[in-house]
Structures are given as C-alpha cells and as structure tokens.
Design an enzyme around this catalytic site. Structure first.
Site, mmCIF file in Angstrom:
data_model
loop_
_atom_site.group_PDB
_atom_site.id
_atom_site.type_symbol
_atom_site.label_atom_id
_atom_site.label_comp_id
_atom_site.label_asym_id
_atom_site.label_seq_id
_atom_site.Cartn_x
_atom_site.Cartn_y
_atom_site.Cartn_z
ATOM 1 N N GLU A 53 -3.166 -2.431 15.435
ATOM 2 C CA GLU A 53 -3.262 -3.594 14.854
ATOM 3 C C GLU A 53 -2.801 -4.631 15.960
ATOM 4 O O GLU A 53 -3.056 -5.799 15.915
ATOM 5 C CB GLU A 53 -2.308 -3.800 13.631
ATOM 6 C CG GLU A 53 -3.017 -4.354 12.594
ATOM 7 C CD GLU A 53 -2.320 -4.419 11.176
ATOM 8 O OE1 GLU A 53 -2.884 -3.864 9.988
ATOM 9 O OE2 GLU A 53 -1.208 -4.370 10.888
ATOM 10 N N HIS A 61 -6.965 24.108 16.545
ATOM 11 C CA HIS A 61 -7.772 24.856 15.882
ATOM 12 C C HIS A 61 -8.833 24.183 15.067
ATOM 13 O O HIS A 61 -9.612 24.635 14.514
ATOM 14 C CB HIS A 61 -7.146 25.924 15.126
ATOM 15 C CG HIS A 61 -6.112 26.784 15.948
ATOM 16 N ND1 HIS A 61 -6.439 28.096 16.327
ATOM 17 C CD2 HIS A 61 -5.090 26.772 16.483
ATOM 18 C CE1 HIS A 61 -5.615 28.568 17.008
ATOM 19 N NE2 HIS A 61 -4.559 27.621 16.862
ATOM 20 N N LYS A 102 -10.708 -7.705 2.863
ATOM 21 C CA LYS A 102 -10.317 -8.468 2.041
ATOM 22 C C LYS A 102 -11.236 -9.604 1.216
ATOM 23 O O LYS A 102 -11.288 -9.446 0.008
ATOM 24 C CB LYS A 102 -8.914 -9.157 2.386
ATOM 25 C CG LYS A 102 -7.801 -8.104 2.791
ATOM 26 C CD LYS A 102 -6.663 -8.806 2.838
ATOM 27 C CE LYS A 102 -5.388 -7.957 3.491
ATOM 28 N NZ LYS A 102 -4.207 -8.888 4.030
HETATM 29 O O1 PA5 Z 1 1.377 -5.616 10.231
HETATM 30 C C1 PA5 Z 1 1.454 -6.078 9.407
HETATM 31 O O2 PA5 Z 1 1.630 -7.358 9.298
HETATM 32 C C2 PA5 Z 1 0.682 -5.607 8.206
HETATM 33 O O3 PA5 Z 1 0.336 -4.453 8.620
HETATM 34 C C3 PA5 Z 1 1.385 -5.829 6.992
HETATM 35 O O4 PA5 Z 1 2.474 -4.850 7.114
HETATM 36 C C4 PA5 Z 1 0.553 -5.277 5.886
HETATM 37 O O5 PA5 Z 1 -0.683 -5.793 5.688
HETATM 38 C C5 PA5 Z 1 1.297 -5.518 4.498
HETATM 39 O O6 PA5 Z 1 1.593 -6.854 4.268
HETATM 40 P P1 PA5 Z 1 2.563 -7.230 3.161
HETATM 41 O O7 PA5 Z 1 3.827 -6.594 3.821
HETATM 42 O O8 PA5 Z 1 2.661 -8.823 3.443
HETATM 43 O O9 PA5 Z 1 2.291 -6.807 1.887
#
Ligand code: PA5
Length: 428
Positions: free
Chosen positions: A282, A303, A419
C-alpha cells in the site's frame, strides 16, 4: 548481537554507489520534507508513548478480560494486521488447545465479509463470555462496520446496554467518523488513533497494543525493542540495517526484480509477512511503480511454489526472515534408531532447529544459483523485544524505499476504486 542483522551477500551487487540516494530519502523522512509528511507520527511513537498511556491500555485490557473467554477484535488492513501478526508471532502455536489459558482468546472479524465466517463466529460466541474491540481510523470502513453492527447486537442482547459498555471498546479518530459518534452515544470506552499515524503504520498505537495486551503480549518489552532500534534505523550510515534493506531491494528493482518474496521458516511468522505485505504494497504500489510484495512460508511452500521460484521467470527477489535461536526450552533432537527404517540416523543428535537452518541455507544457495537474489534479515529470537525492533525496522525501511521510488508512502488512493463500484452495486 545487533537486534537486526541484514546480510546482503546474496544480492550479487554492491549497494554503496546508491548510498547517497538512500541517505537523502532517510533525511526526507526524518525532516518531514517529503509527500505525506503529515503522517510521520509513527517515526517517534516508541519514544513518545507515555507510561500513563501504556498503563491505560493495560487497565482496559485487564478490565475487558475479566471473566471473558473470547475477545473479538474487529478491523481491516492496518486496523487488523499488526495486532494479528504480533499475537501470532508471540503466542503458543496451539494456543486454542491449551488446557488452561491465562488470557482470553483473541479472534478477529471485519477483515472479510464472509457470511459463513460471521455466523460461525456468532455460533462460538453463543455459549461463551465475550467482549469486543472495534477499530477503524476513518470510522467508516464497510467491512468492520458491518461486522460490528452484528457483533454489537449480539453483545447488547446477551448482556444489556449497561454491561455492553464494559464489554465494548472502540479505537478510532479523535473527532471524526461514524464509529466516533456511535461510541460517544453508546458510552463505550475509546482510544484515539493519532491524526499523524496512518493505518498501516499504527501497530505501536492502541490499534495494535490493546489487542496484544488482551492476548498477554508484553507490550512494554515490544515497545522497548522498537525504541532500542530507533538510533540504528535512523542513522545516516551504511551500517544502518533499514537503509541497507531499502537500498538492496531498490537496486534489485532497478534490475527488473519487480516481485519480492518475504520468506519465513517459522509458521508463527505467517501473519508478520501479511502485515509486511500491506505495509509495502500500500505504501509503494502507485503511479505505475513499486515492488509487488508476496509471502512464502518455508519449508511448506517449497513443496508448492519452490519449482516456480527456482525455474520460473526471473523477476523475483527473495528476502529471508531468519530467527537465530528457537524459543523452546526443550531441546528437540533426533534420536538414533537401531533399525533406522526411515534412514534418518544421519541426523542423530541434531536439533530440529539445526535441520531447519540447513534447509534455510540450502534454499538460499539454490535460489541464488537459480537467479533469485537473496537478502537475509536475522533477528535474535522470536520474542517481544526482537519483534518490536523488527516492526520499527520494516516501517523505516518502507518509508526510505518509497521515497527512493519517488512515491508518497502514506496515501492509498487506489483503494477507493473497488469501494466506489461496491457502493454503487449495493445501492448506497
Ligand atoms: O493503511 C491504511 O490506511 C489502510 O489499510 C487502513 O488501515 C484500512 O483501510 C482500514 O481503515 P480504517 O482503520 O479507517 O477502517
């Protein structure tokens, strides 16, 4: 021994020519002059967290655990993976089968939208005393919101609204979001996720620390490990392991190695790899750039994926996460057998861990020879101190790496695309 040791002998190149680029990226990170610099709170977290904050986390964990068998921790992405990774790394492999457990069992929800998963969870919660920690920084993420609506209803119906206030804790933004409003209105205890810490860098905030404390993890030791690692990981030196790792993986990426396999030889590290995948995927994968982070559990996956790694397309690099000493006090050795029907007497007197280490070495040699360059990261043990240091090390290296790639490590605009479609399809 240094807590984190990075061995670059398997990458087949010298990283020193790129040192100045890496050091510049580290300076950008430390001085907060790069993109996303509003989200650098994690850099100082291990030092900045106060004793009273740690005490409150431990008090709430202990209060929530009174007479409770199962604590459901609801969250996704950065609001899930850090806690899951550390609890798995530091818990007994067969925790659920232990006859007497000192802490509630921590289970996770809201990290998927499977109806089967949630109904089976409700079924096991039926006859057991339960509590819940719901975590969402934005307070609006669909997966955890959906799971919480269902689990909250179960807890309120079972115990009533007053007792639900003792059994439910929310971790969210200080001011914004549906979860913040809901928690205030229902009178749930809350913890705040600092504004300047993004989800995937939040493992050392209450997001990670509260579930860990509930599961019995020594959170002060974890934090002290991270704190001890700070000077080394922030030093503008070629000896800095975080800088070494960032430089090596970026140099390999420049040579066309676009996929990094993080390989472990310990099942307890499976979710640490999952946490790492999110952190790097990310943070780096944007603007058409970034190393694709993938995970393998060895020797298990040798394996299944071993053939591809050895002889498939040569776009792989491999980083082996190695643990120097096993935690077990019981020294498990192979005993000699008079009949030797299984032909294993050649291992007589050898520890199982030694065999695992030789598998690790043999694998690294084979993969290097097959054109998969290898980085080796070693921690002394799988204990709270080393794991704390490892988390901090990976976070710093990630920030450096992303700045070397010239992307903002702290946003995730691409996550919105699915989303948008999902909301449209659901009629929101
Ligand atoms: O790193 C990030 O910001 C995302 O992966 C969030 O942690 C994830 O989308 C969850 O978001 P939230 O804590 O707002 O529910």
């Amino acid at each position: 021994m240094k807590t984190i040791n990075v061995d670059l002998t398997g990458i087949g190149m010298d990283i020193t020519p790129a040192f100045s680029d890496g050091a510049a990226a580290l300076t950008t990170l430390k001085e907060g002059t790069g993109p996303g610099s509003d989200f650098l709170g994690w850099l100082t977290l291990p030092q900045a967290i106060t004793e009273s904050e740690i005490d409150r986390i431990k008090e709430v964990a202990s209060d929530l655990s009174q007479g409770v068998e199962i604590v459901v921790v609801i969250g996704i992405g950065g609001s899930y993976l850090g806690a899951k990774a550390v609890i798995e790394a530091l818990s007994h492999s067969f925790e659920t089968l232990l006859p007497r457990r000192a802490h509630p069992l921590v289970v996770f929800a809201g990290q998927n939208m499977s109806e089967d998963y949630l109904s089976e969870l409700l079924a096991v919660m039926q006859g057991r005393s339960c509590a819940c920690v719901v975590i969402s920084k934005s307070g609006t993420t669909t997966e955890p919101a959906l799971a919480f609506r269902i689990i909250q209803k179960h807890i309120k119906e079972k115990y009533g609204c007053k007792e639900a206030q003792r059994r439910i804790v929310a971790i969210t933004d200080a001011h914004r979001g549906a979860l913040k409003r809901l928690a205030d209105q229902e009178g749930y205890k809350t913890f705040v996720i600092p504004d300047n810490v993004g989800g995937r860098f939040s493992v050392l905030t209450p997001v990670g620390l509260l579930p860990m404390a509930i599961a019995g993890v020594a959170i002060e030791t974890l934090l002290s490990g991270a704190r001890e690692g700070m000077p080394t990981c922030l030093a503008p030196s070629i000896e800095n392991p975080a800088l070494q790792y960032a430089l090596a993986r970026n140099a390999l990426y420049q040579q066309g190695k676009s996929i990094e396999l993080l390989a472990n030889f310990h099942p307890k590290l499976h979710y640490l790899t999952e946490w790492w995948k999110q952190l790097y995927g990310e943070s780096e994968g944007k603007e058409g750039r970034g190393i694709f982070p993938a995970g393998v559990d060895f020797t298990t996956d040798l394996h299944s994926l071993g053939q591809y790694i050895q002889e498939g397309p040569r776009f792989l690099m491999e980083t082996v996460l190695s643990v120097a000493e096993p935690e077990t006090e019981q020294c498990l050795t192979v005993e000699s057998d008079p009949q030797d029907l299984d032909g294993l007497n050649y291992l007589s007197g050898k520890r199982v861990d030694y065999c695992n280490k030789m598998a690790e070495l043999g694998t690294r040699m084979a993969h290097i020879a097959g054109g998969v360059p290898n980085i080796r990261i070693e921690i002394p043990r799988l204990d709270a101190c080393s794991v704390g240091a490892l988390l901090y090390f990976f976070e710093v290296a990630c920030g450096i790496s992303a700045y070397m790639l010239d992307v903002n490590p702290f946003d995730q605009p691409g996550v919105e695309a699915y989303k948008k479609n999902m909301f449209k399809l659901l009629g929101r």
